[in-house]
Design a protein around this motif. Structure first.
Motif, short mmCIF file in Angstrom:
data_model
loop_
_atom_site.label_atom_id
_atom_site.label_comp_id
_atom_site.label_asym_id
_atom_site.label_seq_id
_atom_site.Cartn_x
_atom_site.Cartn_y
_atom_site.Cartn_z
N ALA A 5 79.61 65.20 40.91
CA ALA A 5 79.91 66.59 41.64
C ALA A 5 81.55 66.60 41.61
CB ALA A 5 79.72 66.53 43.09
N GLY A 6 82.16 65.85 40.50
CA GLY A 6 83.61 65.96 40.42
C GLY A 6 84.66 65.77 41.84
N ARG A 7 84.12 64.82 42.44
CA ARG A 7 84.79 64.41 43.74
C ARG A 7 84.40 63.29 44.13
NH1 ARG A 7 80.51 67.25 45.96
NH2 ARG A 7 79.34 65.98 47.00
N LYS A 8 85.47 62.45 44.93
CA LYS A 8 85.02 61.09 45.21
C LYS A 8 85.86 60.59 46.50
CE LYS A 8 87.68 57.89 43.01
NZ LYS A 8 88.06 56.77 42.05
N GLU A 9 85.41 59.49 47.18
CA GLU A 9 86.24 58.99 48.12
C GLU A 9 87.31 58.15 47.60
OE1 GLU A 9 86.02 59.19 52.00
OE2 GLU A 9 87.83 58.33 51.30
N TYR A 10 88.54 58.42 47.87
CA TYR A 10 89.64 57.73 47.57
C TYR A 10 89.93 56.51 48.31
CZ TYR A 10 90.55 60.89 43.52
OH TYR A 10 90.51 61.17 42.22
N GLY A 11 89.42 56.45 49.61
CA GLY A 11 89.80 55.54 50.59
C GLY A 11 88.63 54.93 51.33
N THR A 12 88.40 55.28 52.51
CA THR A 12 87.41 54.98 53.57
C THR A 12 86.90 56.10 54.16
OG1 THR A 12 88.71 53.03 54.12
CG2 THR A 12 86.83 53.64 55.51
N TYR A 13 85.50 56.25 53.96
CA TYR A 13 84.60 57.37 54.49
C TYR A 13 84.53 56.97 55.97
CZ TYR A 13 80.69 60.50 55.26
OH TYR A 13 79.63 61.28 55.81
N GLU A 14 84.98 57.53 56.81
CA GLU A 14 85.01 57.21 58.15
C GLU A 14 83.92 58.44 58.87
OE1 GLU A 14 88.98 57.43 59.63
OE2 GLU A 14 88.93 55.21 59.54
N TRP A 15 82.86 57.87 59.31
CA TRP A 15 81.85 58.67 59.82
C TRP A 15 81.27 58.64 61.30
CZ3 TRP A 15 76.83 56.69 60.34
CH2 TRP A 15 76.59 55.44 60.00
N PHE A 16 80.56 59.66 61.82
CA PHE A 16 80.30 59.55 63.20
C PHE A 16 78.53 59.86 63.10
CE2 PHE A 16 84.38 61.11 63.08
CZ PHE A 16 85.07 60.55 64.31
N ILE A 17 78.06 59.56 64.35
CA ILE A 17 76.37 59.97 64.41
C ILE A 17 76.57 61.04 65.65
CG2 ILE A 17 74.28 59.18 65.41
CD1 ILE A 17 74.57 56.61 63.95
N GLY A 18 75.77 61.95 65.48
CA GLY A 18 75.66 63.09 66.29
C GLY A 18 74.81 62.56 67.67
N ASP A 19 74.90 63.45 68.78
CA ASP A 19 74.32 62.67 69.92
C ASP A 19 73.22 63.44 70.25
OD1 ASP A 19 75.06 65.36 70.55
OD2 ASP A 19 76.52 64.91 72.35
N GLY A 20 72.40 63.91 69.31
CA GLY A 20 71.07 64.56 69.48
C GLY A 20 69.94 63.63 69.07
N PRO A 21 68.81 63.99 69.05
CA PRO A 21 67.90 63.15 68.62
C PRO A 21 67.95 62.76 66.96
CG PRO A 21 66.70 65.07 69.49
CD PRO A 21 68.46 65.47 69.61
N LEU A 22 67.59 61.60 66.81
CA LEU A 22 67.82 61.15 65.37
C LEU A 22 66.35 61.02 64.41
CD1 LEU A 22 70.36 58.45 65.86
CD2 LEU A 22 70.72 60.68 65.10
N PRO A 23 66.67 61.14 63.26
CA PRO A 23 65.24 61.12 62.55
C PRO A 23 64.38 59.83 63.05
CG PRO A 23 66.98 60.51 61.01
CD PRO A 23 67.72 61.19 62.23
N GLY A 24 62.95 60.05 62.90
CA GLY A 24 62.05 58.86 63.21
C GLY A 24 62.13 58.46 64.65
N ARG A 25 63.02 59.32 65.49
CA ARG A 25 63.32 58.88 67.04
C ARG A 25 64.05 57.63 67.05
NH1 ARG A 25 57.75 60.34 67.68
NH2 ARG A 25 57.59 62.53 68.36
N LEU A 26 64.99 57.28 66.17
CA LEU A 26 65.41 56.07 66.13
C LEU A 26 66.57 56.23 67.30
CD1 LEU A 26 66.60 54.98 62.37
CD2 LEU A 26 64.75 54.79 63.71
N SER A 27 66.88 55.05 67.86
CA SER A 27 67.84 54.89 68.81
C SER A 27 69.24 55.04 67.92
CB SER A 27 67.64 53.44 69.57
OG SER A 27 68.03 52.45 68.74
N ARG A 28 70.13 55.19 69.02
CA ARG A 28 71.56 55.29 68.32
C ARG A 28 71.91 53.97 67.37
NH1 ARG A 28 71.94 60.30 68.41
NH2 ARG A 28 71.35 60.06 70.66
#
Ligand SMILES: [Zn+2]
Length: 324
Positions: free
Chosen positions: A136-159
């Motif tokens: 796609a002509g883009r990249k992560e140059y450092g560290t991808y810092e990510w969050f999980i939303g506070d709603g239901p997750l797929p497969g009813r997984l726990s957080r």
């Protein structure tokens, strides 16, 4: 067999398109009038806001622009937004909208892959024998810092389970996990930060909303076609791929069942880790591998009950190597 491609042609196609688009701007520069502005109300199509027009002249920042069922909110100048949908039938749709620092719009379109082109996976090359990829002509140059939303997750997984599944999937990309014998060349890293009340910037029609600065993985209703969608925002880097600013991922738990452990009894649930690995591929800059490449993780279709996409194929790794 139509659709068979060697490594990289789509990536080059996108580059060529962008060059062509900028050249066309230069060429029509002899006519000092920009393309007509978009209608004042409602959603826009790419024809309403054509390449070469100005989001500033047209007051288009924040408005939704659609193309063949995909859509994005126009970002601030100096930003590219890309939408990538993972569909149930292999009909890929996605595109990128770039707003240059001066407000000029350009687009890059994914090649249209008709659902009819999807073949039996048995007819496609084995994962370690298929070198097809696009980027796609883009990249992560450092560290991808990510969050999980506070709603239901797929497969009813726990957080905690959700974090583990997504972390595994993201690590598959950042470590190039494969069974083909390729070493890892990906320098980018990833780090989970926390649960957040923020949501992925993806609306009920799988369109990219305005970004909020947090990269959020969550679940919800994104319309009936997409199993999951990734929206990515990036900015230009001189002489290199664009730099990832934010990437959000949403699973469509409204229309599709998910499981963390497909078993013999699985009939139509999607493997969370396989879907997550595909989406993580988008986050780190991979595009779809295209029709005829059904056994690669970056094929645009997710196969129910299959865990194959948890591990990368040759083309997936070569795509990462082209970026990292
Ligand atoms: Zn995809």
């Amino acid at each position: 067999m139509a659709g068979r491609r060697g490594p990289g042609p789509v990536g080059r196609g996108v580059t060529a398109f962008l060059v062509a688009a900028s050249l066309s701007v230069v060429c029509v520069g002899e006519v000092p009038r920009p393309p007509a502005c978009a209608p004042a109300r409602g959603e826009l199509t790419v024809e309403d806001l054509p390449a070469g027009s100005s989001v500033l002249d047209c007051f288009a920042v924040g408005r939704v622009v659609t193309h063949e069922g995909a859509g994005v909110a126009v970002p601030e100048p100096g930003t590219t937004v890309s939408v990538d949908a993972l569909t149930a039938d292999g009909s890929a749709h996605g595109f990128s909208l770039t707003v240059a620092a001066d407000g000029t719009v350009s687009y890059a379109y994914e090649e249209a892959h008709a659902a009819a082109a999807a073949r039996a996976r048995a007819d496609a090359p084995a994962p370690c024998a298929d070198g097809a990829y696009s980027t796609a002509g883009r990249k992560e140059y450092g560290t991808y810092e990510w969050f999980i939303g506070d709603g239901p997750l797929p497969g009813r997984l726990s957080r905690a389970e959700g974090r583990r599944a997504f972390e595994d999937a993201i690590a598959t990309i950042t470590t190039s996990r494969n069974d083909c014998g390729y070493d890892d060349t990906v320098a980018a890293k990833a780090r989970f930060l926390s649960t957040t009340g923020n949501e992925a910037g993806i609306d009920r029609a799988a369109r990219c909303a305005r970004r909020d600065g947090l990269s959020v993985w969550d679940a919800g209703d994104i319309g009936g076609e997409a199993v999951a969608t990734t929206c990515s925002w990036s900015r230009p880097v001189p002489d290199g791929p664009e730099e990832l600013l934010e990437a959000d991922v949403r699973f469509n738990t409204h229309d599709f069942p998910f499981t963390n452990r497909p078993s013999g009894g699985c009939t139509h649930a999607y493997d969370i880790r396989s879907v997550a690995t595909h989406e993580a591929g988008h986050v780190f800059g991979l595009g779809h591998s295209g029709a005829g490449h059904e056994n690669l993780t970056m094929y645009a279709n997710s196969f129910a009950c299959s865990t194959d996409a948890r591990t990368l194929g040759k083309g997936d790794v070569l795509g990462l190597r082209s970026l990292y």
